[in-house]
Design a protein around this motif. Structure first.
Motif, mmCIF file in Angstrom:
data_model
loop_
_atom_site.group_PDB
_atom_site.id
_atom_site.type_symbol
_atom_site.label_atom_id
_atom_site.label_comp_id
_atom_site.label_asym_id
_atom_site.label_seq_id
_atom_site.Cartn_x
_atom_site.Cartn_y
_atom_site.Cartn_z
ATOM 1 N N GLY A 98 0.719 -1.198 -0.002
ATOM 2 C CA GLY A 98 0.029 -0.053 0.174
ATOM 3 C C GLY A 98 0.648 1.158 0.053
ATOM 4 N N LEU A 99 0.316 2.349 -0.353
ATOM 5 C CA LEU A 99 0.982 3.616 -0.377
ATOM 6 C C LEU A 99 -0.128 4.995 0.081
ATOM 7 C CD1 LEU A 99 1.198 5.450 -3.327
ATOM 8 C CD2 LEU A 99 0.887 3.228 -3.899
ATOM 9 N N TYR A 100 0.496 5.824 0.529
ATOM 10 C CA TYR A 100 -0.237 6.976 0.604
ATOM 11 C C TYR A 100 0.614 8.319 0.326
ATOM 12 C CZ TYR A 100 -2.557 10.710 3.116
ATOM 13 O OH TYR A 100 -3.390 11.913 3.457
ATOM 14 N N VAL A 101 -0.082 9.523 -0.341
ATOM 15 C CA VAL A 101 0.879 10.569 -0.829
ATOM 16 C C VAL A 101 0.117 11.923 -0.002
ATOM 17 C CG1 VAL A 101 1.523 12.139 -2.436
ATOM 18 C CG2 VAL A 101 0.947 9.469 -2.938
ATOM 19 N N ASP A 102 0.816 12.357 0.716
ATOM 20 C CA ASP A 102 0.223 13.663 1.560
ATOM 21 C C ASP A 102 0.170 15.139 0.718
ATOM 22 O OD1 ASP A 102 2.907 14.835 1.603
ATOM 23 O OD2 ASP A 102 3.182 14.414 3.735
ATOM 24 N N ALA A 103 -0.325 15.848 1.370
ATOM 25 C CA ALA A 103 -0.602 17.232 0.561
ATOM 26 C C ALA A 103 0.659 17.876 -0.069
ATOM 27 C CB ALA A 103 -1.281 18.022 1.381
ATOM 28 N N THR A 104 2.003 17.704 0.590
ATOM 29 C CA THR A 104 3.130 18.339 0.163
ATOM 30 C C THR A 104 3.779 17.148 -0.850
ATOM 31 O OG1 THR A 104 4.384 17.561 2.010
ATOM 32 C CG2 THR A 104 3.249 19.660 2.061
ATOM 33 N N GLY A 105 3.257 16.230 -1.115
ATOM 34 C CA GLY A 105 3.708 15.237 -1.952
ATOM 35 C C GLY A 105 4.843 14.094 -1.532
ATOM 36 N N ASN A 106 4.567 13.850 -0.314
ATOM 37 C CA ASN A 106 5.532 12.926 0.494
ATOM 38 C C ASN A 106 4.823 11.766 0.255
ATOM 39 O OD1 ASN A 106 7.834 14.257 1.707
ATOM 40 N ND2 ASN A 106 5.999 15.358 2.832
ATOM 41 N N ILE A 107 5.790 10.550 -0.326
ATOM 42 C CA ILE A 107 5.102 9.280 -0.408
ATOM 43 C C ILE A 107 5.564 8.333 0.732
ATOM 44 C CG2 ILE A 107 4.978 7.309 -2.098
ATOM 45 C CD1 ILE A 107 6.392 9.359 -4.196
ATOM 46 N N TYR A 108 4.499 7.804 1.280
ATOM 47 C CA TYR A 108 4.610 6.721 2.391
ATOM 48 C C TYR A 108 4.282 5.339 1.683
ATOM 49 C CZ TYR A 108 4.151 10.568 5.574
ATOM 50 O OH TYR A 108 4.393 11.719 6.105
ATOM 51 N N ARG B 254 8.754 -2.591 6.874
ATOM 52 C CA ARG B 254 8.833 -1.027 7.471
ATOM 53 C C ARG B 254 8.010 -0.119 6.833
ATOM 54 N NH1 ARG B 254 14.894 -0.492 4.638
ATOM 55 N NH2 ARG B 254 14.123 -0.289 2.510
ATOM 56 N N ILE B 255 7.648 1.042 7.235
ATOM 57 C CA ILE B 255 7.087 1.953 6.301
ATOM 58 C C ILE B 255 8.110 3.128 5.951
ATOM 59 C CG2 ILE B 255 5.362 4.076 6.152
ATOM 60 C CD1 ILE B 255 4.356 1.227 6.553
ATOM 61 N N GLN B 256 8.347 3.432 4.557
ATOM 62 C CA GLN B 256 9.357 4.138 4.207
ATOM 63 C C GLN B 256 8.590 5.566 3.385
ATOM 64 O OE1 GLN B 256 12.076 2.821 5.461
ATOM 65 N NE2 GLN B 256 13.215 3.287 3.614
ATOM 66 N N LYS B 257 9.164 6.778 3.978
ATOM 67 C CA LYS B 257 8.820 8.069 3.432
ATOM 68 C C LYS B 257 9.546 8.585 2.634
ATOM 69 C CE LYS B 257 7.726 12.504 5.003
ATOM 70 N NZ LYS B 257 7.708 13.455 6.417
ATOM 71 N N TRP B 258 9.393 8.938 1.334
ATOM 72 C CA TRP B 258 9.897 9.531 0.296
ATOM 73 C C TRP B 258 9.789 10.806 0.015
ATOM 74 C CZ3 TRP B 258 13.672 6.295 -3.047
ATOM 75 C CH2 TRP B 258 13.705 5.011 -2.589
ATOM 76 N N ALA B 259 10.487 11.921 0.201
ATOM 77 C CA ALA B 259 10.403 13.087 -0.183
ATOM 78 C C ALA B 259 10.269 13.271 -1.689
ATOM 79 C CB ALA B 259 11.183 14.044 0.807
ATOM 80 N N GLY C 147 11.256 14.145 -5.156
ATOM 81 C CA GLY C 147 12.503 14.109 -5.661
ATOM 82 C C GLY C 147 13.630 13.389 -4.876
ATOM 83 N N ALA C 148 13.345 12.836 -4.071
ATOM 84 C CA ALA C 148 14.277 11.950 -3.313
ATOM 85 C C ALA C 148 14.902 10.647 -3.824
ATOM 86 C CB ALA C 148 13.877 11.598 -1.828
ATOM 87 N N THR C 149 16.158 10.526 -3.528
ATOM 88 C CA THR C 149 16.701 9.298 -4.247
ATOM 89 C C THR C 149 16.576 7.956 -3.322
ATOM 90 O OG1 THR C 149 18.781 10.065 -3.784
ATOM 91 C CG2 THR C 149 18.039 10.442 -5.950
ATOM 92 N N SER C 150 16.408 8.339 -2.048
ATOM 93 C CA SER C 150 16.166 7.223 -1.117
ATOM 94 C C SER C 150 15.048 7.602 -0.178
ATOM 95 C CB SER C 150 17.414 6.912 -0.344
ATOM 96 O OG SER C 150 17.812 8.180 0.292
ATOM 97 N N GLY C 151 14.524 6.373 0.619
ATOM 98 C CA GLY C 151 13.648 6.989 1.608
ATOM 99 C C GLY C 151 13.938 6.844 3.090
ATOM 100 N N VAL C 152 13.274 7.298 3.710
ATOM 101 C CA VAL C 152 13.697 7.455 5.515
ATOM 102 C C VAL C 152 12.652 6.592 6.145
ATOM 103 C CG1 VAL C 152 13.667 8.691 7.280
ATOM 104 C CG2 VAL C 152 14.521 9.533 5.246
ATOM 105 N N THR C 153 12.858 5.798 6.911
ATOM 106 C CA THR C 153 11.957 4.987 7.778
ATOM 107 C C THR C 153 11.447 5.541 8.776
ATOM 108 O OG1 THR C 153 13.445 2.850 7.200
ATOM 109 C CG2 THR C 153 11.911 2.593 9.061
ATOM 110 N N VAL C 154 9.933 5.492 8.752
ATOM 111 C CA VAL C 154 9.118 6.275 9.656
ATOM 112 C C VAL C 154 8.458 5.206 10.736
ATOM 113 C CG1 VAL C 154 9.179 8.458 8.494
ATOM 114 C CG2 VAL C 154 7.380 6.643 7.820
ATOM 115 N N ALA C 155 8.461 3.717 10.269
ATOM 116 C CA ALA C 155 7.750 2.897 11.130
ATOM 117 C C ALA C 155 8.397 1.445 11.060
ATOM 118 C CB ALA C 155 6.315 2.878 11.115
ATOM 119 N N GLY C 156 8.740 0.829 12.010
ATOM 120 C CA GLY C 156 9.459 -0.285 11.754
ATOM 121 C C GLY C 156 10.723 -0.238 11.515
ATOM 122 N N GLY C 157 11.200 -1.318 10.710
ATOM 123 C CA GLY C 157 12.591 -1.215 9.955
ATOM 124 C C GLY C 157 13.586 -1.817 11.073
ATOM 125 N N ASN C 158 13.061 -2.546 12.044
ATOM 126 C CA ASN C 158 13.987 -3.047 13.233
ATOM 127 C C ASN C 158 13.691 -4.643 12.976
ATOM 128 O OD1 ASN C 158 15.045 -0.823 14.707
ATOM 129 N ND2 ASN C 158 12.648 -0.400 14.787
#
Length: 321
Positions: free
Chosen positions: A199-209, A217-222, A224-235
């Motif tokens: 699944g995925l979600y896109v917020d009002a500023t274009g961040n992709i979860y 894990r849940i990855q957040k991609w800003a 234009g980003a070339t990589s994501g940041v883990t915002v949940a899980g990832g352990n």
């Protein structure tokens, strides 16, 4: 005795601080299905995703019946608004629909999993129009491979969790090919990779979860980003409060809280912004007819109620907070 007493107090403190404890729920009830497995109008089979429109209508990806069902508020049965003509690749058919999105005009977008395409069904239409892919499956920019999650923004851009290609593709209105906006660097667990994007979600500023299922894990991609940041899980895969186990869908509320369905734990988790662990808001790490049984999709309505596709109980549940 004093040591035992102190240890008891410590144990009470740890339990009280355990973020995996369920949050209180005011009411839980079935809003679609719940009449056993089947293909009748009042039944569902293999639920994959759910959407709620502004009027409170519930749209369900009824995967094994190859259709999208619409349930008006308090209805005892649904009506077919896409598919429902057996499985196949004709314009009036679907083949294991996995993700849906309903826009403000009532158009229903469907991630047609085994047809490797995204279909758009206008209100009342007897067939859909392909808006992403439509070729044989593959990894080229104009192809998809088992699309799963789906999101359409206010300007009509279609974001697709291209599960088999471990990437998120963005298709502009009228485009004949997509561009990769997350993943696309092969299967893996690096910050620039995904493993079975669900699944995925896109917020009002274009961040992709992204629900990065097999990386747990849940990855957040800003933008234009070339990589994501883990915002949940990832352990790693597990049951602990700082872990996830096969996340399949993700939603984000206005406060930035992240809600995640955990397939293997039969529960929904909530992660506050910046949190290193999450709490349970639905389910209890067990499955059964009086609980959740492998939830796959979720949706929040305007007031924060949670709608969950309780897949193996063949129903959609509404959790009122």
């Amino acid at each position: 005795m004093e040591i035992i007493y102190l240890l008891s107090l410590l144990l009470i403190f740890i339990v009280a601080c355990d973020k995996s404890d369920p949050e209180p729920v005011i009411e839980t009830f079935t809003v679609a299905g719940g009449n056993g497995q089947g293909g009748a109008a009042n039944q569902l089979d293999g639920l994959a995703d759910v959407q709620i429109d502004a009027a409170g209508n519930i749209y369900v990806a009824d995967q094994n019946n190859h259709r999208i069902q619409k349930w008006v508020p308090v209805a005892s049965s649904g009506i077919t608004v896409a598919g429902g003509n057996g499985y196949g690749q004709a314009d009036n058919q679907l083949h294991y629909p996995a993700g849906i999105h309903v826009d403000a005009a009532g158009n229903v977008y469907v991630a047609d999993f085994d047809n490797h395409r995204v279909q758009k069904w206008a209100p009342g239409a007897a067939s859909g129009v392909t808006v992403a892919e439509g070729h044989s499956f593959g990894e080229a920019a104009n192809q998809l491979f088992s699309p799963n999650g789906l999101y359409v923004d206010a300007t009509g851009n279609v974001y697709v969790a291209d599960r088999g290609n471990h990437r998120i593709q963005k298709w502009a209105p009228g485009a004949t090919s997509g561009i990769t906006v997350a993943g696309g660097n092969g299967i893996g667990q690096a910050a620039n990779q995904l493993n079975s994007s669900a699944g995925l979600y896109v917020d009002a500023t274009g961040n992709i979860y992204v629900a990065d299922e097999y990386n747990h894990r849940i990855q957040k991609w800003a933008p234009g980003a070339t990589s994501g940041v883990t915002v949940a899980g990832g352990n790693g895969q597990g049951i602990a409060a700082h872990q996830l186990d096969s996340p399949t869908d993700v939603q984000v509320d206005a406060k930035g809280n992240i809600y995640v369905t955990e397939l293997n734990r039969s529960r929904v988790r909530k992660w506050a912004p910046g949190a290193t662990s999450g709490g349970t808001v639905a389910g209890n790490n067990a499955y059964g007819s009086d609980q959740l049984y492998q939830p796959t999709g979720l949706q929040l309505d305007a007031v924060g109620n949670i709608y969950i596709t309780d897949s193996n109980n063949y129903r959609v549940l509404k959790w009122v907070k």
